[in-house]
Each structure stands twice: as C-alpha cells, then as structure tokens.
Design a protein around this motif. Structure first.
Motif, short mmCIF file in Angstrom:
data_model
loop_
_atom_site.label_atom_id
_atom_site.label_comp_id
_atom_site.label_asym_id
_atom_site.label_seq_id
_atom_site.Cartn_x
_atom_site.Cartn_y
_atom_site.Cartn_z
N UNK A 74 10.47 -2.81 26.67
CA UNK A 74 9.69 -1.66 27.11
C UNK A 74 9.50 -1.76 28.61
N UNK A 75 9.69 -0.65 29.32
CA UNK A 75 9.51 -0.63 30.77
C UNK A 75 8.53 0.47 31.15
N UNK A 76 7.88 0.27 32.31
CA UNK A 76 6.91 1.25 32.80
C UNK A 76 7.19 1.51 34.27
N UNK A 77 7.00 2.76 34.70
CA UNK A 77 7.18 3.11 36.10
C UNK A 77 6.30 4.27 36.50
N UNK B 116 6.03 7.85 38.94
CA UNK B 116 6.81 8.89 39.61
C UNK B 116 5.87 9.98 40.09
N UNK B 117 6.41 10.87 40.93
CA UNK B 117 5.68 12.03 41.44
C UNK B 117 4.35 11.63 42.08
N UNK B 118 4.40 10.58 42.92
CA UNK B 118 3.18 10.11 43.57
C UNK B 118 2.87 10.98 44.78
N UNK B 119 1.72 11.64 44.78
CA UNK B 119 1.22 12.33 45.96
C UNK B 119 -0.29 12.22 45.96
N UNK B 120 -0.94 12.95 46.84
CA UNK B 120 -2.40 12.80 46.95
C UNK B 120 -3.16 13.46 45.81
N UNK B 121 -2.47 14.24 44.95
CA UNK B 121 -3.17 14.93 43.87
C UNK B 121 -2.89 14.35 42.49
N UNK B 122 -1.73 13.70 42.29
CA UNK B 122 -1.42 13.20 40.95
C UNK B 122 -0.34 12.14 41.01
N UNK B 123 -0.24 11.39 39.90
CA UNK B 123 0.81 10.40 39.71
C UNK B 123 1.07 10.31 38.22
N UNK B 124 2.34 10.10 37.84
CA UNK B 124 2.72 10.04 36.43
C UNK B 124 3.26 8.66 36.09
N UNK B 125 2.74 8.07 35.02
CA UNK B 125 3.24 6.80 34.49
C UNK B 125 4.05 7.07 33.23
N UNK B 126 5.23 6.45 33.13
CA UNK B 126 6.11 6.66 31.99
C UNK B 126 6.48 5.33 31.35
N UNK B 127 6.32 5.26 30.02
CA UNK B 127 6.69 4.08 29.24
C UNK B 127 7.93 4.41 28.43
N UNK B 128 8.96 3.56 28.51
CA UNK B 128 10.23 3.77 27.81
C UNK B 128 10.52 2.59 26.91
N UNK B 129 10.94 2.88 25.68
CA UNK B 129 11.23 1.85 24.68
C UNK B 129 12.73 1.81 24.41
N UNK B 130 13.37 0.67 24.71
CA UNK B 130 14.80 0.48 24.45
C UNK B 130 15.09 -0.19 23.12
N UNK B 131 14.04 -0.56 22.36
CA UNK B 131 14.24 -1.42 21.21
C UNK B 131 14.60 -0.69 19.93
N UNK B 132 14.85 -1.52 18.88
CA UNK B 132 15.09 -1.00 17.54
C UNK B 132 13.78 -0.61 16.86
N UNK B 133 12.71 -1.32 17.22
CA UNK B 133 11.42 -1.11 16.58
C UNK B 133 10.53 -0.24 17.45
N UNK B 134 9.51 0.39 16.88
CA UNK B 134 8.53 1.11 17.70
C UNK B 134 7.76 0.13 18.58
#
Length: 680
Positions: free
Chosen positions: A397-400, A402-420
C-alpha cells in the motif's frame, strides 16, 4: 498534480552475453570504499587518511562493505628522486605510504593511491609526476608500499598520445605492469580522446564512463543518463564507473542523495564515498550503510540494472539478482511529484500467485498481486527487491499527496495487493499555524485490491510572516509510511522595485518581499569574469552619482564556499552581459566580504578586494561619490569597517541598485534573505 506513468512492457527474459573481462579476480563485485577528492581536493594528508580508516571501522561502514581507503591527487612531491622514484610529500605523509598502508591494513581495510598515465597529474597547481614511461617502476613501488588499488587518470598527455590507440596503449602498459601485484586497476579516462567504453573491460577492473561528478542534482542525473545505457559492459571484475558518490557533501537534499545511492547500486556501480565520514550526519550514515541496498550493488550475479521505461523522466529500472529476485528502482527525475507504476512481468519476473515486495528504504515486506506502485516526491526514488511468493502478507500500500495549494491538498492510498488493505489511518502534518478539515474520516476502513481511495483536506493558512516562505506538508499512513510535499507561497515584489535573473534558464529565480524584507532564490555560476548569472531585486536608477545603498544580509544558504549575496549596482541590471558601471559588495560562506568592480568598462567584474573571516548575518553599505565607490560592512549594525575605496571609470550616471544572490553553481538553487534595504 501527480503524473501517472503506466510503463510499456519490454523483453527481459534473456540477458546479453557477458563482456570479456580482466581476469584477475580482484573485483568480483563493484569496489566499495572512500576517496578524499570530492570533499578535500588537494588537502589530503596522513592524519586525514588514518582518521578516516578509524571512522570506517567505528561507524560500521567497514562491516557494511567499504574496504578501500583511497588517496587521490596531490600526495607526492613535485619531482621524482634521483633514482626516478615517486616520493610521498613528507609534510603530508611523514611516515610514508608503506607505513600508512600498514595502519590501514591493521584495521581490516585496504589502501588505494592515485597516479596518471601522462607526464603530470591533473592537479590545477601544475600537477605531480605522471607514470608515462615509468609504469613498471611505479607498479613495483606501489606493490612495495602494499598498495591495493590504483586510480589512474589521463591528464597532460603528449600530443602524439591524444588518440584512441595511444590512450588504450598507455592503460595497457600500466595493466601489464600491475599484473601479479594484487592491485585493483581503476581507469579514470573520461573519453576525452574518443575511446569507447567497450575498450576497457579487458584492461581495467573499473573504468570511468562519464566526466567528473559534482555535488548537485542535475549533474548526478546527467551521469546516470550516460551510465545506464551501458549494462552489457559490466560484470564480475569489470564495472562501469559513473564516478564517486557525493552523498553527504551538502549540494543535494537527502531525498536526492537517496536517489543517487539507489541509482548507483541499481547500476552495479562502484560505491566510493566522497564525503568527510568523520563528521557525516546521521542521515548520511543511514544512506551509506543501508545494507539491503548495498546487497543489490554487491550481488554476486554482477548484472547492471536496465531501464524498463523512462518516459517523461519517470524511470523504472530492473536488475536480476542471484537468487532469482529482481531489484527494482522507481525514480522520479522530474521537479513535480509523480506516481510510477510497473508490474512483475514488466520487470522480468514470471507469473506467480503473488509477489513479495521488500522495501529497501523502509525495510518492510508486503505482497503484491503483480502491480508495484510508488508515489514519489520530486527527485525521489523507491527501491524494492521483488520475488515470487505463495505467502500472503500485508498488501503493498502506498500513500501520496497531490494538488497542494493554499486552499486544499489530497491524500491518496493505493493498494497493489491480492488482499484488501484494512484500517488505513491517515495523518496530515501541517506547517506551523495552518489548520485543515478532511472531507471525511481519516480512517479508511478498506481499500480493495487494485483500487485507490482519497481524502481531500480543506486548508486554512496563516498570514505570511516572511517573504517567499517554503512550507512542508507530510501525510503518513499507519504511522509507518510517509510522503512530504513542499509548497512555495508567493509574496510578490512591489513597485517601484523590479526583479531580474539571467534569461538562459540556469538561474531559475524566485523572488519575495514582505515589507522591508526581501528574499531571492537563484542558481548561477558566478558574477565574476564572463559569468553574469544572478537573481536580483532592484530599484531602477536608484543610485545617484552621490548616494548610499545599505542592506542587512540576514541569512545565506551555503551552496559553495564562494556563494555570493549582497548589494549590486550597474547602469542597467537587466543587461547582465554588457552593462557598464558594474560593482558588487557581497558576503560569502567561506571567503569573507568581497568588493568587486569593473575597472575597464567591459561589463565584467575582474577586480576585487576581500576581508576574510566574516559571514552572514552582516550589514553591507555601498557609498558612491561619482566614479568612486566605498564598500563597508558591519557585524553589529553600529560600527562600520571599510573594505576598500575603488574607482569605476564607466560609472558616469545614475545606476540601478539592489540586492542579489548567485549560488556559484548553475545547477543548484541558493537562497538569501535580506532586511532593511535602503537607498539614499
């Protein structure tokens, strides 16, 4: 925004036949050690070498694999003795090289030395005796001194030797002379005479494939670009050498140094440390002693990593390992955050139920259904050892951010595995004074296999309290994995002030103003001589024929001993290559206060006066009376000392005047902060 790369599969099932090699058994894996040149230049001596050997032992670097302690240029006297032998400078090496070798050997290490295939070595001081015509004599002497490694350069070559055949012949002469002496042969010919890299595998144990490295990101990447194209030449006892490591020398960030180390290991490059290990930071030590990455470099199979994809500066590299696994490096060369994705098949692994993914930076193990993703900040790398597995573990699982500015920022979690991936707890660390409100709960109960989930944070920033602030946001996942992104908040310069930077893209300027405080970020080779690369905030036609400009240099980023920040005046600051009436008064990190001026009206600074021992913070004052300029400085804000009074004949009218900085390195940005800039 993140840029996402889906790589194109390439055929990796078969590797090219190994190149013929110098069969001396002295470098079955890429050499690892230390060399003084990058950090010390000609300032090498016995004490430095002994202390470094002791430090390699005490820090665990020897046990991690670093075994060679290598002396570079400037160790010898300027001339040979009456018998034609090289002589170690007795001021630098009072006990001689043989006893120094004994000292190093007693600590379980090996000693290396430097010589040249020409008549003199490469030192700018005029060089020291080269080995041309003395190969057998010098090889016997090195063996008598118990030397274990020879770095052999290629400067000061006679005119009849400046061609491919003669160059190869010079190196073969030393190869043959070293035969039977047990000395690793490191070729430092940098293709100046057109010799192809393919000429070297039967001549040396390692050979330079590039020009010299410098302690900056752009140069490091340039050398990587060259060396990564040569995997078919490398293997046991014969290695491509993209030059020494700069990790820890201060010209790059730790993120960039981690990429530097990972890329060199992926390419099976020699790992020759070029920093002062006696004073290295904890972060530098952690990078250099990462045994899992060192194991990739030292893998007995001896394969150099190959690119799977490099589209848009987003790299996927794969290196087969002796146990059947693959070392995979994902590298974001670009200046923006990016997500890079590849698959087990694309990096050369066969089909499997699932795959074990070992993170060589985080030292964690997870599983993947076959996709491998990394969310990477600018200039960052991820490095994995990937192998087929039938043991289900926690999914990759990775996290990053994006869209960083003075009003908002988005965090995204991605799962590469076989399991949840279950119970994914996010935590956003904010700069001081900021507050945030997530779009929903930061605990994401489940991320299905192959899917992503995001949380957007609404941000409330505080008022700026400094010009051109740079602030960091860090998202962490389950307290283990994190991703950091910078935000540069603009504070525009206000009229009547203007800004300028050289238009050749080397300075990459940023400017800020907050009340009486100013900030300039700029690269640039220098402001002296033909170099006119600087970033400036200035008052057009602000300095009359009789007037005074004053500023406080509050801080200065130490990018080079001669980084310059201070006051600048000339007829037209926007005409960096030609404007007359040119004067600067600056502070440097190591060379003190400098007053520089154009004495002949050609638009270049060729005259200077210096006061040593002064660093920022410091006050600077430039007093003009017609063509006479007086440079002054104050360390306490009250008492002013004079550097010099000089004459600038071409300063005939009102001039632009302002503050400037140049990092003294066109590849690396440097920042200076100023206060109380006044002209009167």
């Amino acid at each position: 925004m993140f840029r996402v790369l889906a790589v194109v599969p390439v055929l990796l099932a078969g590797l090219a036949a190994p190149a013929a090699a110098l069969d001396n058994g002295l470098a079955e894996t890429p050499p690892m050690g230390w060399n003084d040149w990058n950090a010390f230049g000609c300032s090498v001596d016995q004490q430095l070498v002994e202390q470094t050997a002791d430090t390699l032992v005490s820090t665990g670097m020897r046990d991690a694999g670093y075994q060679y302690v290598n002396i570079d240029d400037c160790w010898a006297l300027p001339d040979r003795d009456v018998n034609g032998n090289l002589v170690a400078d007795p001021q630098k090496f009072p006990d001689g090289i043989a006893k120094l070798a004994d000292y190093v050997h007693a600590r379980g290490l090996k000693l290396g030395i430097y010589e040249d295939s020409g008549t003199r070595t490469c030192s700018k001081s005029g060089g020291f005796p080269g080995s041309l015509g003395h190969e057998q004599q010098d090889a016997r002497l090195f063996a008598d001194w118990h030397v274990d490694y020879l770095k052999y350069d290629d400067c000061n070559v006679p005119a009849d030797g400046q061609n491919v055949d003669a160059t190869i012949a010079r190196y073969k002469a030393m190869r043959d002379a070293l035969t039977g002496h047990g000395i690793v042969f490191s070729i430092c010919e940098k293709t100046d005479f057109g010799v192809p890299n393919s000429a070297w595998p039967t001549v040396g144990n390692l050979w330079r494939t590039t020009g010299d490295i410098h302690d900056n990101y752009a140069r490091m990447v340039s050398l990587f670009h060259t060396n990564v194209t040569l995997p078919d030449l490398a293997g046991p006892d014969h290695w491509n050498d993209p030059d020494m490591l700069e990790v820890g020398n201060g010209g790059m960030s730790d993120v960039e140094y981690r990429s530097h180390f990972a890329l060199w290991a992926e390419m099976a490059a020699p790992l020759i440390v070029g920093t002062d290990v006696r004073t290295m930071s904890a972060a530098t030590k952690e990078i250099l002693t990462n045994r899992e990455i060192i194991a990739v470099d030292q893998d007995p199979l001896g394969a150099q990593g190959r690119p799977v994809s490099s589209a848009n500066g987003l790299w996927v590299l794969t290196k087969p390992l002796v146990d059947g696994s693959r070392a995979v490096t994902l590298f974001n060369e670009t200046d923006a955050p990016a997500t890079i994705t590849t698959t087990a098949g694309q990096v050369g692994l066969g089909k499997a139920f699932d795959y074990e993914v070992r993170d060589l930076f985080a030292h964690t193990t997870s599983e993947s259904a076959g996709r491998i993703t990394a969310a990477l900040p600018a200039h960052a790398s991820a490095m994995y050892r990937i192998s087929p597995s039938r043991r289900l573990a926690q999914p990759h699982v990775v996290v990053g951010l994006s869209a960083v500015d003075t009003s908002s920022v988005t965090a995204t979690v991605t799962n590469d595995g076989l399991l949840p991936a279950v119970w994914n707890q996010l935590h956003l660390t904010l700069p001081a004074g900021w507050s945030a409100r997530p779009s929903h709960d930061e605990l994401i109960p489940v991320v299905p296999p192959g899917a992503s989930r995001s949380v957007t944070y609404r941000l409330i920033p505080p008022a700026v309290d400094t010009p051109l602030p740079t602030e960091q946001f860090t998202i962490s996942l389950n307290g283990r994995q994190s991703f950091t992104e910078d935000l540069h908040r603009p504070t525009p310069v206000q009229a009547p002030l203007k800004t300028f930077a050289a238009v050749d893209s080397t300075t990459r300027p940023q400017f800020g103003q907050l009340g009486s405080r100013l900030a300039v970020i700029a690269a640039g080779s220098d402001v002296s001589g033909t170099n006119n690369q600087y970033g400036a905030i200035y008052l057009p036609q602000g300095l009359d024929t009789t007037g005074t400009a004053t500023v406080q240099v509050l801080s200065q980023q130490n990018r080079n001993a001669a980084t310059k920040s201070g006051l600048i005046a000339r007829d037209d600051l926007s005409k960096a290559d030609s404007s007359a009436g040119y004067v600067t008064l600056e502070v440097t990190p190591s060379k003190g206060i400098q007053l520089q001026w154009d004495a002949d009206g050609n638009g270049q600074l060729e005259s200077s006066r210096t006061v040593a021992g002064v660093t920022a913070p410091v006050g600077l004052r430039l007093v003009r009376d017609g063509t006479a300029f007086t440079g002054q400085y104050s360390v306490d804000g009250t008492t002013w000392s004079t550097v010099a009074t000089i004459t600038v004949p071409s300063a005939t009218g009102t001039e632009d005047v302002g503050v400037f900085t140049t990092s003294h390195n066109k590849y690396v940005d440097g920042r200076a902060d100023f206060g109380s800039f006044t002209v009167g």
